[in-house]
Design a protein around this motif. Structure first.
Motif, PDB file in Angstrom:
ATOM      1  N   PRO A   1     -33.328 -24.774 -64.572  1.00  0.00           N
ATOM      2  CA  PRO A   1     -33.163 -25.092 -65.995  1.00  0.00           C
ATOM      3  C   PRO A   1     -33.797 -24.062 -66.915  1.00  0.00           C
ATOM      4  N   GLU A   2     -34.770 -23.281 -66.412  1.00  0.00           N
ATOM      5  CA  GLU A   2     -35.404 -22.260 -67.235  1.00  0.00           C
ATOM      6  C   GLU A   2     -34.422 -21.189 -67.692  1.00  0.00           C
ATOM      7  N   ASN A   3     -33.355 -21.000 -66.922  1.00  0.00           N
ATOM      8  CA  ASN A   3     -32.341 -20.017 -67.298  1.00  0.00           C
ATOM      9  C   ASN A   3     -31.378 -20.638 -68.305  1.00  0.00           C
ATOM     10  N   THR A   4     -31.558 -20.299 -69.556  1.00  0.00           N
ATOM     11  CA  THR A   4     -30.696 -20.859 -70.602  1.00  0.00           C
ATOM     12  C   THR A   4     -29.754 -19.834 -71.220  1.00  0.00           C
ATOM     13  N   LEU A   5     -29.983 -18.543 -70.996  1.00  0.00           N
ATOM     14  CA  LEU A   5     -29.167 -17.520 -71.655  1.00  0.00           C
ATOM     15  C   LEU A   5     -28.558 -16.488 -70.716  1.00  0.00           C
ATOM     16  N   VAL A   6     -29.071 -16.346 -69.517  1.00  0.00           N
ATOM     17  CA  VAL A   6     -28.571 -15.308 -68.615  1.00  0.00           C
ATOM     18  C   VAL A   6     -27.319 -15.809 -67.918  1.00  0.00           C
ATOM     19  N   THR A   7     -26.207 -15.118 -68.136  1.00  0.00           N
ATOM     20  CA  THR A   7     -24.960 -15.457 -67.447  1.00  0.00           C
ATOM     21  C   THR A   7     -24.097 -14.210 -67.317  1.00  0.00           C
ATOM     22  N   GLY A   8     -23.255 -14.195 -66.302  1.00  0.00           N
ATOM     23  CA  GLY A   8     -22.369 -13.055 -66.094  1.00  0.00           C
ATOM     24  C   GLY A   8     -23.079 -11.813 -65.594  1.00  0.00           C
ATOM     25  N   GLN A   9     -24.284 -11.972 -65.049  1.00  0.00           N
ATOM     26  CA  GLN A   9     -25.062 -10.820 -64.614  1.00  0.00           C
ATOM     27  C   GLN A   9     -25.048 -10.670 -63.097  1.00  0.00           C
ATOM     28  N   VAL A  10     -25.123  -9.420 -62.654  1.00  0.00           N
ATOM     29  CA  VAL A  10     -25.297  -9.111 -61.235  1.00  0.00           C
ATOM     30  C   VAL A  10     -26.671  -8.467 -61.115  1.00  0.00           C
ATOM     31  N   VAL A  11     -27.619  -9.195 -60.573  1.00  0.00           N
ATOM     32  CA  VAL A  11     -29.003  -8.741 -60.496  1.00  0.00           C
ATOM     33  C   VAL A  11     -29.252  -8.153 -59.109  1.00  0.00           C
ATOM     34  N   PHE A  12     -29.600  -6.884 -59.063  1.00  0.00           N
ATOM     35  CA  PHE A  12     -29.813  -6.202 -57.789  1.00  0.00           C
ATOM     36  C   PHE A  12     -31.244  -6.403 -57.307  1.00  0.00           C
ATOM     37  N   ALA A  13     -31.386  -6.948 -56.107  1.00  0.00           N
ATOM     38  CA  ALA A  13     -32.683  -7.123 -55.458  1.00  0.00           C
ATOM     39  C   ALA A  13     -32.676  -6.212 -54.239  1.00  0.00           C
ATOM     40  N   ASP A  14     -32.789  -4.910 -54.493  1.00  0.00           N
ATOM     41  CA  ASP A  14     -32.433  -3.920 -53.479  1.00  0.00           C
ATOM     42  C   ASP A  14     -33.455  -2.818 -53.282  1.00  0.00           C
ATOM     43  N   GLY A  15     -34.673  -3.032 -53.755  1.00  0.00           N
ATOM     44  CA  GLY A  15     -35.696  -2.018 -53.563  1.00  0.00           C
ATOM     45  C   GLY A  15     -35.382  -0.694 -54.223  1.00  0.00           C
ATOM     46  N   GLY A  16     -34.498  -0.699 -55.218  1.00  0.00           N
ATOM     47  CA  GLY A  16     -34.152   0.519 -55.938  1.00  0.00           C
ATOM     48  C   GLY A  16     -32.892   1.211 -55.455  1.00  0.00           C
ATOM     49  N   ALA A  17     -32.168   0.606 -54.509  1.00  0.00           N
ATOM     50  CA  ALA A  17     -30.986   1.271 -53.947  1.00  0.00           C
ATOM     51  C   ALA A  17     -29.924   1.547 -55.003  1.00  0.00           C
ATOM     52  N   ASP A  18     -29.652   0.570 -55.866  1.00  0.00           N
ATOM     53  CA  ASP A  18     -28.633   0.779 -56.900  1.00  0.00           C
ATOM     54  C   ASP A  18     -29.016   1.933 -57.813  1.00  0.00           C
ATOM     55  N   ALA A  19     -30.306   2.022 -58.174  1.00  0.00           N
ATOM     56  CA  ALA A  19     -30.759   3.100 -59.044  1.00  0.00           C
ATOM     57  C   ALA A  19     -30.617   4.457 -58.370  1.00  0.00           C
ATOM     58  N   VAL A  20     -30.850   4.498 -57.052  1.00  0.00           N
ATOM     59  CA  VAL A  20     -30.681   5.752 -56.317  1.00  0.00           C
ATOM     60  C   VAL A  20     -29.205   6.120 -56.214  1.00  0.00           C
ATOM     61  N   LEU A  21     -28.376   5.141 -55.868  1.00  0.00           N
ATOM     62  CA  LEU A  21     -26.963   5.412 -55.607  1.00  0.00           C
ATOM     63  C   LEU A  21     -26.165   5.707 -56.865  1.00  0.00           C
ATOM     64  N   ARG A  22     -26.471   5.012 -57.960  1.00  0.00           N
ATOM     65  CA  ARG A  22     -25.688   5.184 -59.188  1.00  0.00           C
ATOM     66  C   ARG A  22     -26.435   5.849 -60.319  1.00  0.00           C
ATOM     67  N   GLY A  23     -27.724   6.095 -60.132  1.00  0.00           N
ATOM     68  CA  GLY A  23     -28.498   6.737 -61.181  1.00  0.00           C
ATOM     69  C   GLY A  23     -28.499   5.886 -62.446  1.00  0.00           C
ATOM     70  N   ASP A  24     -28.241   6.536 -63.584  1.00  0.00           N
ATOM     71  CA  ASP A  24     -28.258   5.809 -64.849  1.00  0.00           C
ATOM     72  C   ASP A  24     -26.858   5.392 -65.307  1.00  0.00           C
ATOM     73  N   ARG A  25     -25.903   5.407 -64.384  1.00  0.00           N
ATOM     74  CA  ARG A  25     -24.553   4.968 -64.738  1.00  0.00           C
ATOM     75  C   ARG A  25     -24.509   3.454 -64.833  1.00  0.00           C
ATOM     76  N   THR A  26     -23.662   2.939 -65.707  1.00  0.00           N
ATOM     77  CA  THR A  26     -23.469   1.511 -65.820  1.00  0.00           C
ATOM     78  C   THR A  26     -22.164   1.156 -65.126  1.00  0.00           C
ATOM     79  N   TRP A  27     -21.797  -0.136 -65.227  1.00  0.00           N
ATOM     80  CA  TRP A  27     -20.568  -0.575 -64.573  1.00  0.00           C
ATOM     81  C   TRP A  27     -19.425   0.268 -65.020  1.00  0.00           C
TER      82      TRP A  27
END
Length: 258
Positions: free
Chosen positions: A232-258
Motif C-alpha cells: 500500500p505504500e506504493n501510491t504513485l509508481v506505475t509502469g516502471q521496470v526497476v532493475f535489481a541487477d548490480g549495475g548491469a543495465d548501467a554497464v550494458l546501456r550506459g546513459d541511454r533510456t528506453w
C-alpha cells in the motif's frame, strides 16, 4: 494490515523468497506453481492459466490485494515465450478483476535484465499483438537458425513493454491498480545454478550480465524490492521496470533510456 497476495513461481527461487517474506510480514500468501503449492497450474498452456484464475477466485472469495507474477523459464525453446510473456500477461489480466475488488491493490511482474539484450522483433511484435501462435512460430524459427538465446531476451523485452503499455490505461491506473516490473540480473536459483557451476558458461554469463555491485544476487535480496511496489505504500509508481541487477543495465546501456 494483513493482505491477501498471490505469487506465481512460488515453489523456488525468487518466487519462494518473495512468498516467504510476505508471510513473515503477516500476509496471507497463495503460492502457485506448476507442480506444487496452493494452486498447481502450467502457465505455458491456456488450460493452466484458466485453472490459476479459477482456483484463485475460489480460494480468495473473489478478491486479492496483490499479485506477483514470478513464474518464468529461460530455455532456448518456444515454451519460454509461452510462460514468460503469455503466462504472465494471462495471470495479470485474469486476476485483475480480483485485484479491483481488493484493498489497495498492486501488481508486479518479475522480468529480467536480459530484456536489454538483442531481441527478435518477430517474437516481440507478435507477443505485444497478443498472437501466441505467431510468437511461438517466430521463437521456433529463431531456435532453428541457431539463435535460441533470443527467445528469452525477446520474451522479457515484450513483457516489460506490455507493462509500460498497460499500466497507464483505464483497466489498471484508472482502476487504481499500480502495475510494475522488477528486472533482476543474475540470481542464484535452481534455474541458474547449472550454468554458474560450469566454468565456461559462468564466464559467458558474467560477460553478458556484468554486475559490478556485489556480483550475483540471492533470491532474498530481490524479494524486498518486489514487496514494496506490491504494498500500500506504493501510491504513485506505475509502469516502471526497476532493475535489481548490480549495475548491469548501467554497464550494458550506459546513459541511454528506453
Amino acid at each position: 494490515m494483513s493482505r491477501t497476495c498471490l505469487v506465481t513461481g512460488a515453489a523456488s527461487g525468487i518466487g519462494a523468497a518473495t512468498a516467504a517474506l510476505l508471510r513473515k510480514r503477516g500476509h496471507t500468501v497463495i503460492g502457485a506453481d506448476r507442480d506444487e503449492g496452493d494452486v498447481r497450474a502450467d502457465l505455458s498452456t491456456a488450460g493452466g492459466r484458466a485453472e490459476l484464475v479459477a482456483r484463485a477466485r475460489e480460494l480468495t472469495g473473489g478478491r486479492l490485494d496483490a499479485v506477483v507474477s514470478c513464474a518464468g523459464v529461460a530455455h532456448f525453446d518456444p515454451v519460454t515465450v509461452r510462460v514468460d510473456h503469455f503466462g504472465a500477461v494471462a495471470t495479470l489480466d485474469g486476476l485483475r478483476p480480483l485485484l479491483v475488488a481488493g484493498t489497495d491493490p498492486r501488481a508486479v511482474v518479475v522480468g529480467s535484465v536480459d530484456s536489454v539484450h538483442p531481441t527478435d522483433p518477430a517474437i516481440v511484435d507478435a507477443a505485444l499483438a497478443g498472437d501466441e501462435d505467431a510468437a511461438v512460430s517466430a521463437a521456433r524459427a529463431a531456435v532453428d537458425r541457431g539463435e535460441g538465446h533470443l527467445v528469452h531476451s525477446s520474451s522479457e523485452a515484450s513483457v516489460s513493454r506490455w507493462v509500460r503499455r498497460a499500466a497507464p490505461t483505464d483497466a489498471w491506473a484508472g482502476a487504481g491498480v499500480p502495475l510494475n516490473a522488477v528486472a533482476p540480473g543474475v540470481v542464484v536459483t535452481p534455474l541458474t545454478r547449472p550454468l554458474l557451476d560450469d566454468p565456461e558458461m559462468r564466464g559467458l554469463v558474467e560477460r553478458s550480465v556484468p554486475m559490478p555491485l556485489h556480483g550475483h544476487a540471492r533470491p532474498e535480496q530481490i524479494a524486498p524490492l518486489i514487496a514494496w511496489p506490491a504494498s500500500p505504500e506504493n501510491t504513485l509508481v506505475t509502469g516502471q521496470v526497476v532493475f535489481a541487477d548490480g549495475g548491469a543495465d548501467a554497464v550494458l546501456r550506459g546513459d541511454r533510456t528506453w
